[in-house]
Scaffold this motif. Structure first.
Motif, PDB file in Angstrom:
ATOM      1  N   THR A   4      16.519  45.846  65.481  1.00 52.53           N
ATOM      2  CA  THR A   4      16.487  47.211  64.918  1.00 52.53           C
ATOM      3  C   THR A   4      14.985  47.265  64.209  1.00 52.53           C
ATOM      4  O   THR A   4      14.365  46.375  63.687  1.00 52.53           O
ATOM      5  CB  THR A   4      17.275  47.332  63.626  1.00 52.53           C
TER       6      THR A   4
ATOM      7  N   VAL B  57      13.434  49.902  54.749  1.00 54.42           N
ATOM      8  CA  VAL B  57      14.239  51.058  55.323  1.00 54.42           C
ATOM      9  C   VAL B  57      14.320  50.983  56.956  1.00 54.42           C
ATOM     10  O   VAL B  57      13.350  50.770  57.320  1.00 54.42           O
ATOM     11  CB  VAL B  57      14.086  52.480  54.844  1.00 54.42           C
ATOM     12  N   ILE B  58      15.475  51.378  57.564  1.00 52.55           N
ATOM     13  CA  ILE B  58      15.463  51.718  59.075  1.00 52.55           C
ATOM     14  C   ILE B  58      14.703  52.591  59.268  1.00 52.55           C
ATOM     15  O   ILE B  58      14.424  53.809  58.871  1.00 52.55           O
ATOM     16  CB  ILE B  58      16.833  51.813  59.568  1.00 52.55           C
ATOM     17  N   PHE B  59      13.716  52.359  60.434  1.00 54.83           N
ATOM     18  CA  PHE B  59      12.639  53.035  60.893  1.00 54.83           C
ATOM     19  C   PHE B  59      13.151  54.444  61.463  1.00 54.83           C
ATOM     20  O   PHE B  59      14.028  54.428  62.243  1.00 54.83           O
ATOM     21  CB  PHE B  59      11.555  52.480  61.840  1.00 54.83           C
ATOM     22  N   ASN B  60      12.699  55.571  61.214  1.00 51.12           N
ATOM     23  CA  ASN B  60      13.303  56.867  61.711  1.00 51.12           C
ATOM     24  C   ASN B  60      12.012  57.293  62.732  1.00 51.12           C
ATOM     25  O   ASN B  60      10.972  57.290  62.240  1.00 51.12           O
ATOM     26  CB  ASN B  60      13.486  57.826  60.657  1.00 51.12           C
ATOM     27  N   ALA B  61      12.608  57.787  63.961  1.00 52.46           N
ATOM     28  CA  ALA B  61      11.410  58.011  64.831  1.00 52.46           C
ATOM     29  C   ALA B  61      10.684  59.319  64.460  1.00 52.46           C
ATOM     30  O   ALA B  61       9.518  59.530  65.101  1.00 52.46           O
ATOM     31  CB  ALA B  61      11.997  58.349  66.139  1.00 52.46           C
ATOM     32  N   LEU B  62      11.680  60.141  63.468  1.00 56.31           N
ATOM     33  CA  LEU B  62      10.588  61.279  63.155  1.00 56.31           C
ATOM     34  C   LEU B  62       9.574  60.697  61.981  1.00 56.31           C
ATOM     35  O   LEU B  62      10.099  60.735  60.835  1.00 56.31           O
ATOM     36  CB  LEU B  62      11.280  62.220  62.345  1.00 56.31           C
ATOM     37  N   PHE B  63       8.393  60.434  62.411  1.00 53.18           N
ATOM     38  CA  PHE B  63       7.547  59.700  61.300  1.00 53.18           C
ATOM     39  C   PHE B  63       6.191  60.461  61.516  1.00 53.18           C
ATOM     40  O   PHE B  63       5.548  60.687  62.478  1.00 53.18           O
ATOM     41  CB  PHE B  63       7.318  58.247  62.087  1.00 53.18           C
TER      42      PHE B  63
END
Length: 253
Positions: free
Chosen positions: A69, A81-87
């Motif tokens: 992850t 925090v878990i990476f969100n592709a909306l970056f």
């Protein structure tokens, strides 16, 4: 003397850098161990212009296997925090390649693990659970597994690809019902008819007939035993690897 001092300074800097790296991984491992899984930091890369924030490839594992992850972590590893592709980043041109490379590595690993699990799952199924249709190409080594339901509109769309798939691949279908008694009956009727078909042409004819949107269940078959397709559904979905249909998995690529 000045060379000695410089050498000592460089050595001290190298040691402090190594200690920082170890501290980051130790801290982040401790923080993420709160999930209850075994944690391993696979790789981390510092992002440009973000106060030494890092994107990290984290592997979680337990008795059932491992999955990786992406996380965004603080420089000291004490928060993530878990990476969100909306970056979004002010240094988009420098950071995008770093992020894309990390995500690609993670996706490749996770997909390979899932493929291995799916191979094992389907190999554990008895032959009678499959509708087998041989490829047109002699000696084809590829097999396409398709989990499908005859009253699913998306499965109907997938069925339209069957002729193309058979050009180079063997096809093995697992017929499952969706919700409701009519779905179970329709799936069972399909299985029953396919079991009696002895040619590829006949199997395709039956599939197209019962997958048709306007197909009507014959009155005399509305109370048939549907336990076979019910067992198909249980075997497929209890694994947790497949949650919807159609589901297509290719073996022997």
């Amino acid at each position: 003397m000045s060379h000695k001092i410089l050498s000592c300074c460089l050595l001290a800097l190298a040691c402090s850098t190594q200690l920082f790296a170890a501290s980051f991984e130790e801290n982040l491992t401790k923080v993420l161990s709160q999930t209850g899984h075994k944690v391993k930091i696979i790789a981390s890369k510092t992002l440009v212009g973000m106060n030494d924030m890092r994107i990290v490839n984290v592997e979680f594992s337990n008795a059932t296997g491992a999955q990786r992850t992406p996380f965004l972590a603080t420089a000291n590893g004490k928060g993530a925090v878990i990476f969100n592709a909306l970056f979004f980043s002010a240094n988009k041109e420098q950071n995008d390649p770093i992020i894309e490379s990390m995500l690609s590595e993670i996706d490749t690993f996770n997909q390979s693990k899932k493929n291995a699990q799916l191979n094992a799952l389907f190999e554990s199924f008895p032959a009678e659970r499959f509708v087998e249709i041989p490829a047109q190409k002699s000696g084809a080594t590829q097999t396409t597994i398709i989990v499908s339901s005859p009253d699913c509109p998306y499965c109907r769309e997938e069925l339209a690809n069957l002729d193309k798939r058979l050009l180079t691949s063997n096809v093995k279908m697992i017929i499952v019902p969706l919700n409701g008694q009519e779905s179970y009956v329709r799936a069972q009727i399909l299985v029953n008819e396919l079991q009696k078909a002895d040619t590829t042409a006949r199997k395709i004819e039956i599939l197209k007939k019962i997958y048709a949107a306007n197909y009507q269940i014959p009155e005399k078959q509305k109370k048939i035993d549907t336990s076979f397709v019910a067992q198909n559904a249980e075997m497929v979905f209890k694994s947790g690897l497949i949650r919807s249909v159609p589901y297509v998995h290719v073996m022997g690529q």
